[in-house]
Enzyme design. Sequence first.
Site, short mmCIF file in Angstrom:
data_model
loop_
_atom_site.label_atom_id
_atom_site.label_comp_id
_atom_site.label_asym_id
_atom_site.label_seq_id
_atom_site.Cartn_x
_atom_site.Cartn_y
_atom_site.Cartn_z
N LYS A 1 -1.36 -16.49 8.49
CA LYS A 1 -0.52 -15.61 9.31
C LYS A 1 0.35 -16.34 10.35
CE LYS A 1 -2.26 -11.12 8.31
NZ LYS A 1 -3.58 -10.77 7.81
N ASP B 1 -13.14 -16.45 8.90
CA ASP B 1 -11.78 -16.10 8.51
C ASP B 1 -10.97 -15.81 9.78
OD1 ASP B 1 -9.45 -14.93 7.67
OD2 ASP B 1 -10.38 -13.58 6.22
N TYR C 1 -11.89 -7.41 6.69
CA TYR C 1 -10.73 -7.51 5.81
C TYR C 1 -10.50 -8.99 5.50
CZ TYR C 1 -6.19 -7.44 3.72
OH TYR C 1 -5.16 -7.62 2.82
N TYR D 1 0.81 -1.22 0.00
CA TYR D 1 0.00 0.00 0.00
C TYR D 1 0.84 1.27 0.00
CZ TYR D 1 -3.90 -3.08 0.84
OH TYR D 1 -4.83 -4.05 0.71
C1 LIG Z 1 -4.09 -10.88 6.46
C2 LIG Z 1 -5.46 -11.39 6.29
C3 LIG Z 1 -5.87 -11.98 5.07
C4 LIG Z 1 -4.97 -12.08 3.87
O1 LIG Z 1 -3.83 -12.85 4.12
P1 LIG Z 1 -2.52 -12.66 3.19
O2 LIG Z 1 -1.59 -13.71 3.68
O3 LIG Z 1 -2.03 -11.27 3.42
O4 LIG Z 1 -2.95 -12.87 1.78
C5 LIG Z 1 -7.17 -12.45 4.99
N1 LIG Z 1 -8.01 -12.37 6.04
C6 LIG Z 1 -7.66 -11.81 7.22
C7 LIG Z 1 -8.63 -11.77 8.35
C8 LIG Z 1 -6.37 -11.30 7.37
O5 LIG Z 1 -6.03 -10.73 8.54
#
Ligand SMILES: *Cc1c(COP(=O)(O)O)cnc(C)c1O
Length: 431
Positions: free
Chosen positions: A276, A247, A149, A21
């Site tokens: 992550k 997620d 997100y 970004y």
């Molecule tokens: C960081 C994140 C993503 C995307 O993961 P990347 O490894 O950056 O592609 C998707 N969902 C959530 C909740 C996230 O925090």
Amino acid sequence: MSFNNTSDWLDYDKNHLWHPYTSMTDPLPSYPVESAQGVRIKLTDGRELIDGMSSWWAAIHGYNHPVLNAAVKQQLQSMSHVMFGGLTHLPAVTLAKKLIDLTAEPLQHVFLADSGSVAVEVAIKMTIQYWYAQGKKDKQKLLTVRGGYHGDTLGGMSVCDPVNGMHTLFQGVLPKHFFAPQPECNENGSTNIESLEKQLQSHQSEIAAVIIEPIVQGAGGMRIYCPQYLQQLRLICDKYEVLLILDEIATGFARTGSLFAYEQADIVPDILCVGKALTGGYMTLAATMTTAKVVQGISADGAGILMHGPTFMANPLACQVANASIDLLLASSWKRIIKEIEAQLDNELSTCQEYPVVKEVRVKGAIGVVELHESVDMKRMQADFVEQGVWIRPFNKLVYIMPPYIINKSDLSQLTSSIHHVLKRLTLNAN
Ligand SMILES: *Cc1c(COP(=O)(O)O)cnc(C)c1O
């Protein structure tokens, strides 16, 4: 050709490399890192910064961890990678078993993706293929809440918050989905789930799934909401026959105080995304997990092939470091550790509320958030934090930390006091 000194390669970086970004023509400064150890990031000029970000939720055990290093080294001896099409290996199977054993019983199937965004894409595809195979070919839309997100690829972006996810810019290519308000909870456990339910009621025949970050919304706004909302959501998804994707790419692996945030609501998703912290921040790897019901459903129309397969699927180095990271976490007293971090964050950040520039302070597990009334001058504030000897990266109106779990009390205090310091200065400047 090589570079003569740090300022040489920093210059090259500035002129040629995109960072997350950022503008290529007017880039924000990047700080040159030489190494990282434990909770400290060492810059090339010798300065050491206490890490408040865990490299975006990932480095939960800190940097350069001997156990994780050993796992990678050992895996290198046998193979760094082989294709996953038609081949398999113990690192991947071991990881799948660990994930299945750690999560809710119905989650029995694992797709190993190469990043969080890809795990979300795979989750979305699973839900659409599931309904397609049931003959419900109109169910191709998603329903989500604002402030979310879910990644930077087009599918993930399409369910990010429409405003801070910049949907207007990409409106010609982004699929249009349905959005309900951000989850709100009252003291008595009542929520604003009705608005979401209304949407589901009106568009049931088009909606394949609800996707949401459980308990804590991450990069979309760092907001925390109550488990009751998720409990109600689970019931509503069943009532209107849509799948539920949770997620947990940010919240997974104990960040919010339970191993997975959904446990706090005592519900089971149809699909779970993790990423992550999965590899302890060593390598890129994520996973999409699902139930026998979804698997059977996808296969109901004959071919039953899930339409995804990244080149670096189930990379053995990443799988092995994930296996080692999960073992490390489980062998630690993570529950007590996160509770202690939470108590200290509560204690030391709640007084930030007294600065007039501050709108709200929020703490959950090993996450501390200070939301301001106005967007911050990121460049200035970033430099301030570096001067204080800490690595904290604010964005928009948010100053927040989610440190490695191994952080000690005094290092954590230094993080929180540097936030106080920066807010004090901001308050003075505002007057
Ligand atoms: C960081 C994140 C993503 C995307 O993961 P990347 O490894 O950056 O592609 C998707 N969902 C959530 C909740 C996230 O925090």
